[in-house]
Design an enzyme around this catalytic site. Structure first.
Site, PDB file in Angstrom:
ATOM      1  N   TYR A  54       0.770  -1.263   0.081  1.00 54.42           N
ATOM      2  CA  TYR A  54      -0.073   0.105  -0.001  1.00 54.42           C
ATOM      3  C   TYR A  54       0.875   1.255  -0.041  1.00 54.42           C
ATOM      4  O   TYR A  54       1.724   1.411   0.938  1.00 54.42           O
ATOM      5  CB  TYR A  54      -0.993   0.046   1.364  1.00 54.42           C
ATOM      6  CG  TYR A  54      -1.940  -1.053   1.521  1.00 54.42           C
ATOM      7  CD1 TYR A  54      -2.263  -1.924   0.250  1.00 54.42           C
ATOM      8  CD2 TYR A  54      -3.037  -1.318   2.401  1.00 54.42           C
ATOM      9  CE1 TYR A  54      -2.992  -2.891   0.265  1.00 54.42           C
ATOM     10  CE2 TYR A  54      -3.623  -2.450   2.356  1.00 54.42           C
ATOM     11  CZ  TYR A  54      -3.736  -3.122   1.217  1.00 54.42           C
ATOM     12  OH  TYR A  54      -4.840  -4.118   1.482  1.00 54.42           O
ATOM     13  N   GLY A 285     -12.408   1.143   5.466  1.00 58.26           N
ATOM     14  CA  GLY A 285     -11.630   2.098   5.216  1.00 58.26           C
ATOM     15  C   GLY A 285     -12.482   3.390   5.513  1.00 58.26           C
ATOM     16  O   GLY A 285     -13.551   3.415   5.692  1.00 58.26           O
ATOM     17  N   GLN A 291     -16.279   9.187   9.489  1.00 60.25           N
ATOM     18  CA  GLN A 291     -16.548   8.150   8.852  1.00 60.25           C
ATOM     19  C   GLN A 291     -16.369   7.049   9.820  1.00 60.25           C
ATOM     20  O   GLN A 291     -17.144   5.962   9.809  1.00 60.25           O
ATOM     21  CB  GLN A 291     -15.865   7.967   7.522  1.00 60.25           C
ATOM     22  CG  GLN A 291     -16.074   8.940   6.463  1.00 60.25           C
ATOM     23  CD  GLN A 291     -15.261   8.686   5.297  1.00 60.25           C
ATOM     24  OE1 GLN A 291     -14.497   7.934   5.440  1.00 60.25           O
ATOM     25  NE2 GLN A 291     -15.892   9.182   4.111  1.00 60.25           N
ATOM     26  N   ASN A 295     -19.321   4.489  11.044  1.00 56.88           N
ATOM     27  CA  ASN A 295     -19.111   3.180  10.928  1.00 56.88           C
ATOM     28  C   ASN A 295     -19.269   2.008  11.871  1.00 56.88           C
ATOM     29  O   ASN A 295     -19.663   1.060  11.737  1.00 56.88           O
ATOM     30  CB  ASN A 295     -17.898   2.853   9.921  1.00 56.88           C
ATOM     31  CG  ASN A 295     -17.810   3.456   8.533  1.00 56.88           C
ATOM     32  OD1 ASN A 295     -19.018   4.132   8.045  1.00 56.88           O
ATOM     33  ND2 ASN A 295     -16.732   3.909   7.894  1.00 56.88           N
TER      34      ASN A 295
END
Ligand code: NDP
Length: 321
Positions: A54, A285, A291, A295
């Protein structure tokens, strides 16, 4: 936050796990990455997933910096090996003994830790004998550099062969990391039943279909600014497969189902993967801390059979099985 066992092992992981593909070291700046990690810790996420490939190693470095100073015993850190990272020589890819034993040291160095909890074969290597790969992983475990071994996107047959050799070598494969969401259900036919038989859990990636199941992409509308679909550093490449009008129209039919439960569509999507008992963790993610806060509430949601049926009905033909 609820915690689940990884395969037949005694290791518990947070059922919502934070992953940093396409974000840390790439789409978002380091300070945002750090705030996301802090938000994850604050809501009880203890498990973090990254990979050497990544952002060409930077995602591991950013995660290591963001976790520096935390009590290491209270964290589960996962990384992966397979794809070339940095150097691109003939032995800088795959699952040879050389690549595995060199890569684990480089990952630990970037992460700033002396062990990872889970070391995962990012893909299956058809060119290296499986015996060689499993023997190298056994040495990684014996050296204490990784506590457990997992794989990613292996087929049912590959999982069976790998588990047999691992057990002969004195350890077990505890997890597989496949793509899985209400829109992408490929593992249900063979991988999940085989894994249940072998004591292997799924740690599933893109449970929100990269953000699409949050409902923010609307058919015929402009792509929202600052979203993965507009990320010109590469992220938009992978999300395209879910952005056709037919799929987006179907996804909007999930809105009344989420409303009826008093939850967000993002939470419905994550709760949907967690309803599968072979799933140990939803790898979520986030490009901003809010977020994560939204989530994580999916951990409190249980979807009843009538809701699962309504989701199937809404998504219809757009589901890939
Ligand atoms: P998701 O499906 O959870 O997508 C996450 C993205 O959706 C975020 O980066 C964000 O993008 C958007 N998003 C998140 N929360 C919300 C919200 N509440 N409302 C609206 N949009 C939201 O997972 P990823 O595709 O990021 O994959 C998760 C992890 O899985 C990776 O980080 C990695 O660890 C792992 N992975 C593993 C692979 C493998 O081969 N083993 C392959 C791919 C991923 P934005 O805000 O930019 O739109």
């Amino acid at each position: 936050m609820a915690y689940r066992y990884l395969g037949n092992s005694g290791l518990k992981v947070s059922e919502i796990t934070y992953g940093n593909w396409l974000t840390h070291g790439s789409q978002v700046e380091s300070d945002v990455a750090e705030r996301c990690v802090r938000a994850a810790l604050d809501v009880g996420i203890t498990t973090f997933d990254t990979a050497d490939v990544y952002a060409d190693g930077s995602a591991e470095t950013v995660l290591g910096k963001a976790l520096a100073g935390q009590d290491r015993d209270g964290l589960e850190i996962f990384t992966k090996v397979y794809f070339p990272t940095g150097a691109k020589g003939p032995n800088d890819t795959g699952l040879s003994r050389k690549h595995i034993l060199r890569s684990i040291d480089k990952s630990l160095n970037r992460l700033g830790t002396d062990y990872v909890d889970l070391y995962q074969a990012h893909r299956y290597d058809v060119e290296t004998p499986l015996e060689e790969t499993i023997a190298a992983f056994a040495d990684v475990v014996r050296s204490g550099k990784a506590l457990y071994i997992g794989v990613s996107e292996w087929t049912a047959d590959q999982l069976r062969a790998g588990q047999e050799l691992a057990r002969e070598a004195g350890f077990s494969l505890v997890s597989n990391q496949p793509q899985y969401s209400a829109l992408w259900r490929v593992i249900e036919a063979k991988v999940v039943p085989t894994s249940e038989d072998l004591g292997i859990s799924q740690i599933v990636w893109s449970p929100m279909a990269q953000g699409v199941l949050s409902g923010k992409y609307r058919p015929g509308a402009e792509l929202p600014a600052g979203s993965r679909a507009t990320d010109d550093k590469g992220g938009s490449e992978f999300i395209k497969r879910f952005l056709d009008d037919e799929t987006l129209t179907r996804v909007q039919k999930l809105a009344p189902i989420a409303d009826g439960l008093g939850i967000k569509m993002s939470q419905l999507a994550i709760a949907w993967v967690l309803a599968n008992p072979n799933v140990a963790a939803a790898l979520v993610g986030a490009s901003r801390p809010e977020q994560i806060e939204e989530n994580v509430k999916a951990s409190e949601v249980t979807l009843e059979p009538d809701v699962l049926a309504a989701i199937d009905e809404a998504l219809g033909d757009s589901v890939i099985s």
